[in-house]
Design a protein around this motif. Structure first.
Motif, PDB file in Angstrom:
ATOM      1  N   THR A  82       0.577  -1.712   0.138  1.00 13.27           N
ATOM      2  CA  THR A  82       0.296  -0.059  -0.178  1.00 13.27           C
ATOM      3  C   THR A  82       1.003   1.173   0.139  1.00 13.27           C
ATOM      4  O   THR A  82       0.355   2.205  -0.216  1.00 13.27           O
ATOM      5  CB  THR A  82      -0.802   0.450   0.972  1.00 13.27           C
ATOM      6  OG1 THR A  82      -0.090  -0.125   2.034  1.00 13.27           O
ATOM      7  CG2 THR A  82      -1.540  -1.386   1.176  1.00 13.27           C
ATOM      8  N   VAL A  83       1.972   1.526   0.460  1.00 16.23           N
ATOM      9  CA  VAL A  83       2.667   2.390   0.356  1.00 16.23           C
ATOM     10  C   VAL A  83       2.900   2.602  -0.489  1.00 16.23           C
ATOM     11  O   VAL A  83       2.937   4.344  -0.795  1.00 16.23           O
ATOM     12  CB  VAL A  83       4.325   1.875   1.158  1.00 16.23           C
ATOM     13  CG1 VAL A  83       5.549   3.193   1.390  1.00 16.23           C
ATOM     14  CG2 VAL A  83       3.878   1.510   2.504  1.00 16.23           C
ATOM     15  N   ALA A  84       2.930   2.170  -1.594  1.00 17.07           N
ATOM     16  CA  ALA A  84       3.332   2.920  -3.347  1.00 17.07           C
ATOM     17  C   ALA A  84       1.929   3.691  -3.733  1.00 17.07           C
ATOM     18  O   ALA A  84       2.683   4.962  -4.835  1.00 17.07           O
ATOM     19  CB  ALA A  84       3.649   1.958  -4.408  1.00 17.07           C
ATOM     20  N   PHE A  85       1.128   3.777  -2.843  1.00 20.52           N
ATOM     21  CA  PHE A  85      -0.352   4.560  -3.110  1.00 20.52           C
ATOM     22  C   PHE A  85      -0.381   5.338  -2.414  1.00 20.52           C
ATOM     23  O   PHE A  85      -1.480   6.068  -2.955  1.00 20.52           O
ATOM     24  CB  PHE A  85      -1.448   3.379  -3.369  1.00 20.52           C
ATOM     25  CG  PHE A  85      -1.492   2.382  -4.631  1.00 20.52           C
ATOM     26  CD1 PHE A  85      -1.487   2.251  -5.375  1.00 20.52           C
ATOM     27  CD2 PHE A  85      -1.148   1.184  -4.264  1.00 20.52           C
ATOM     28  CE1 PHE A  85      -1.034   1.429  -7.116  1.00 20.52           C
ATOM     29  CE2 PHE A  85      -0.751   0.410  -5.518  1.00 20.52           C
ATOM     30  CZ  PHE A  85       0.137   0.379  -6.742  1.00 20.52           C
ATOM     31  N   THR A  86       0.458   6.100  -1.090  1.00 19.46           N
ATOM     32  CA  THR A  86       0.609   6.908  -1.103  1.00 19.46           C
ATOM     33  C   THR A  86       0.849   8.644  -0.750  1.00 19.46           C
ATOM     34  O   THR A  86       2.103   7.918  -2.064  1.00 19.46           O
ATOM     35  CB  THR A  86       0.862   6.941   1.162  1.00 19.46           C
ATOM     36  OG1 THR A  86       2.023   6.512   0.481  1.00 19.46           O
ATOM     37  CG2 THR A  86       0.132   5.864   1.289  1.00 19.46           C
ATOM     38  N   PRO A  87       0.523   9.436  -1.081  1.00 17.54           N
ATOM     39  CA  PRO A  87       1.126  10.468  -1.873  1.00 17.54           C
ATOM     40  C   PRO A  87       2.053  10.823  -0.943  1.00 17.54           C
ATOM     41  O   PRO A  87       2.563  11.541  -2.071  1.00 17.54           O
ATOM     42  CB  PRO A  87      -0.353  11.274  -0.236  1.00 17.54           C
ATOM     43  CG  PRO A  87      -1.076  10.574  -0.269  1.00 17.54           C
ATOM     44  CD  PRO A  87      -1.199   9.771   0.085  1.00 17.54           C
ATOM     45  N   ARG A  88       2.663  10.593   0.276  1.00 15.70           N
ATOM     46  CA  ARG A  88       4.037  10.645   0.028  1.00 15.70           C
ATOM     47  C   ARG A  88       5.570  10.188  -0.391  1.00 15.70           C
ATOM     48  O   ARG A  88       6.404  10.597  -0.480  1.00 15.70           O
ATOM     49  CB  ARG A  88       4.639  10.478   1.538  1.00 15.70           C
ATOM     50  CG  ARG A  88       5.306  10.828   2.857  1.00 15.70           C
ATOM     51  CD  ARG A  88       5.463  11.564   3.259  1.00 15.70           C
ATOM     52  NE  ARG A  88       6.735  12.535   3.487  1.00 15.70           N
ATOM     53  CZ  ARG A  88       7.256  11.887   4.891  1.00 15.70           C
ATOM     54  NH1 ARG A  88       6.626  11.831   5.710  1.00 15.70           N
ATOM     55  NH2 ARG A  88       8.714  12.355   5.531  1.00 15.70           N
ATOM     56  N   PHE A  89       4.883   8.775  -1.169  1.00 14.75           N
ATOM     57  CA  PHE A  89       5.472   7.957  -2.181  1.00 14.75           C
ATOM     58  C   PHE A  89       6.201   8.752  -2.997  1.00 14.75           C
ATOM     59  O   PHE A  89       7.910   8.690  -3.150  1.00 14.75           O
ATOM     60  CB  PHE A  89       4.847   6.606  -2.682  1.00 14.75           C
ATOM     61  CG  PHE A  89       5.943   5.777  -3.535  1.00 14.75           C
ATOM     62  CD1 PHE A  89       6.769   5.208  -2.267  1.00 14.75           C
ATOM     63  CD2 PHE A  89       6.029   5.553  -5.001  1.00 14.75           C
ATOM     64  CE1 PHE A  89       7.850   3.977  -3.117  1.00 14.75           C
ATOM     65  CE2 PHE A  89       7.171   5.054  -5.032  1.00 14.75           C
ATOM     66  CZ  PHE A  89       7.750   3.827  -4.605  1.00 14.75           C
ATOM     67  N   ALA A  90       5.787   9.785  -3.529  1.00 17.62           N
ATOM     68  CA  ALA A  90       6.067  10.551  -4.539  1.00 17.62           C
ATOM     69  C   ALA A  90       7.828  11.596  -3.840  1.00 17.62           C
ATOM     70  O   ALA A  90       8.223  11.988  -5.172  1.00 17.62           O
ATOM     71  CB  ALA A  90       5.547  11.811  -4.873  1.00 17.62           C
ATOM     72  N   THR A  91       8.013  11.766  -2.682  1.00 23.58           N
ATOM     73  CA  THR A  91       8.884  12.383  -2.358  1.00 23.58           C
ATOM     74  C   THR A  91       9.781  12.069  -1.361  1.00 23.58           C
ATOM     75  O   THR A  91      10.787  12.616  -0.948  1.00 23.58           O
ATOM     76  CB  THR A  91       8.240  13.059  -0.835  1.00 23.58           C
ATOM     77  OG1 THR A  91       7.910  12.466   0.287  1.00 23.58           O
ATOM     78  CG2 THR A  91       6.772  14.216  -1.356  1.00 23.58           C
ATOM     79  N   LEU A  92       9.968  10.208  -1.876  1.00 23.13           N
ATOM     80  CA  LEU A  92      10.862   9.397  -1.084  1.00 23.13           C
ATOM     81  C   LEU A  92      12.181   9.473  -2.332  1.00 23.13           C
ATOM     82  O   LEU A  92      12.431  10.144  -3.341  1.00 23.13           O
ATOM     83  CB  LEU A  92      10.596   8.050  -1.734  1.00 23.13           C
ATOM     84  CG  LEU A  92       9.856   7.453  -0.391  1.00 23.13           C
ATOM     85  CD1 LEU A  92       9.342   5.858  -0.451  1.00 23.13           C
ATOM     86  CD2 LEU A  92       9.514   7.439   1.154  1.00 23.13           C
ATOM     87  N   THR A  93      13.458   9.556  -1.565  1.00 30.68           N
ATOM     88  CA  THR A  93      14.375   9.001  -2.595  1.00 30.68           C
ATOM     89  C   THR A  93      15.417   8.566  -3.594  1.00 30.68           C
ATOM     90  O   THR A  93      14.143   7.566  -3.007  1.00 30.68           O
ATOM     91  CB  THR A  93      15.504   9.807  -1.300  1.00 30.68           C
ATOM     92  OG1 THR A  93      15.791   8.935  -0.632  1.00 30.68           O
ATOM     93  CG2 THR A  93      15.986  11.595  -0.474  1.00 30.68           C
ATOM     94  N   GLU A  94      15.764   8.675  -4.069  1.00 31.24           N
ATOM     95  CA  GLU A  94      15.846   7.212  -4.641  1.00 31.24           C
ATOM     96  C   GLU A  94      16.957   6.644  -3.908  1.00 31.24           C
ATOM     97  O   GLU A  94      16.550   4.920  -4.268  1.00 31.24           O
ATOM     98  CB  GLU A  94      17.291   8.245  -5.961  1.00 31.24           C
ATOM     99  CG  GLU A  94      17.926   6.306  -6.110  1.00 31.24           C
ATOM    100  CD  GLU A  94      16.374   5.691  -7.390  1.00 31.24           C
ATOM    101  OE1 GLU A  94      16.991   5.485  -7.890  1.00 31.24           O
ATOM    102  OE2 GLU A  94      16.337   6.914  -8.039  1.00 31.24           O
ATOM    103  N   PHE A  95      17.054   6.239  -2.681  1.00 30.20           N
ATOM    104  CA  PHE A  95      17.705   5.583  -2.183  1.00 30.20           C
ATOM    105  C   PHE A  95      16.555   4.796  -1.017  1.00 30.20           C
ATOM    106  O   PHE A  95      15.952   4.115  -1.122  1.00 30.20           O
ATOM    107  CB  PHE A  95      18.674   6.036  -0.978  1.00 30.20           C
ATOM    108  CG  PHE A  95      18.823   4.878   0.636  1.00 30.20           C
ATOM    109  CD1 PHE A  95      19.673   4.189   0.336  1.00 30.20           C
ATOM    110  CD2 PHE A  95      17.920   5.671   1.361  1.00 30.20           C
ATOM    111  CE1 PHE A  95      19.440   3.232   1.076  1.00 30.20           C
ATOM    112  CE2 PHE A  95      18.468   4.556   2.419  1.00 30.20           C
ATOM    113  CZ  PHE A  95      19.121   3.399   3.124  1.00 30.20           C
ATOM    114  N   GLU A  96      15.762   5.735  -0.712  1.00 26.52           N
ATOM    115  CA  GLU A  96      14.386   5.446  -0.226  1.00 26.52           C
ATOM    116  C   GLU A  96      13.582   4.890  -1.213  1.00 26.52           C
ATOM    117  O   GLU A  96      13.102   3.712  -0.809  1.00 26.52           O
ATOM    118  CB  GLU A  96      13.328   6.193   0.462  1.00 26.52           C
ATOM    119  CG  GLU A  96      14.633   7.146   1.774  1.00 26.52           C
ATOM    120  CD  GLU A  96      14.132   8.836   1.980  1.00 26.52           C
ATOM    121  OE1 GLU A  96      14.237   8.692   3.410  1.00 26.52           O
ATOM    122  OE2 GLU A  96      12.705   8.692   1.265  1.00 26.52           O
TER     123      GLU A  96
END
Length: 182
Positions: A66-80
């Motif tokens: 489900t994490v990939a479908f949260t709004p916050r996912f777009a702000t992850l760094t490349e490492f994350e």
């Protein structure tokens, strides 16, 4: 095949793996348990252990998917993002191994391969737990990296993986070695 004038088939002869070993002899003396009963008990014990791990890996995998479908996912760094990708892949691999005893059983059912089933299931469970530990570590690294930053996250994750490894592998192996008789 003809043995001593008696015609036999492969089903009439014991497989070399079915001959009693030291564990079978001890179990019979201590529990009056035949080798077949011991294999049945061992398989039932493995299934109970796997049920505990399956619940954990299924919950973890459901969360991770489900994490990939949260709004916050777009702000992850490349490492994350890389850490995130590794977590569900490891979780899916762990799921496959923790479910493998059921599939293996189904394919060898009524083939007189219980000893092979028990040995394979034991290995599936051990490797499945290892992958589960790594999936938990990846998920922890992701969460801690987002909340604390990469460096503290790495230290906490290494500590957590060490904690898991201690209780899941080191202590049991230490006990096994310490109490070995031969």
């Amino acid at each position: 095949m003809n043995v001593n004038g008696i015609e036999t088939t492969c089903l009439d002869r014991p497989h070399p793996a079915e001959l009693p070993d030291a564990h079978d002899q001890w179990n019979f003396a201590a529990r009056r348990e035949t080798p077949t009963q011991r294999l049945d008990r061992n398989y039932a014990e493995i299934l109970q252990e796997v049920r505990v791990a399956q619940t954990g890996v299924q919950l973890l995998l459901a969360f991770l998917l489900t994490v990939a479908f949260t709004p916050r996912f777009a702000t992850l760094t490349e490492f994350e993002r890389r850490v995130y990708v590794s977590a569900p892949i490891l979780g899916a691999a762990a799921t496959a191994l923790l479910i493998a005893p059921a599939a293996f059983h189904r394919l060898v059912f009524q083939r007189r391969l219980k000893r092979e089933l028990v040995l394979a299931s034991s290995r599936f469970a051990l490797f499945g737990l290892t992958l589960l530990m790594l999936s938990i570590g990846s998920a922890l690294l992701l969460i801690l990296s987002v909340t604390l930053g990469a460096v503290p996250a790495a230290w906490f994750t290494v500590g957590a993986l060490g904690w898991f490894a201690l209780w899941w592998f080191v202590v049991p192996m230490w006990s096994r070695i310490r109490n070995s008789r031969c």
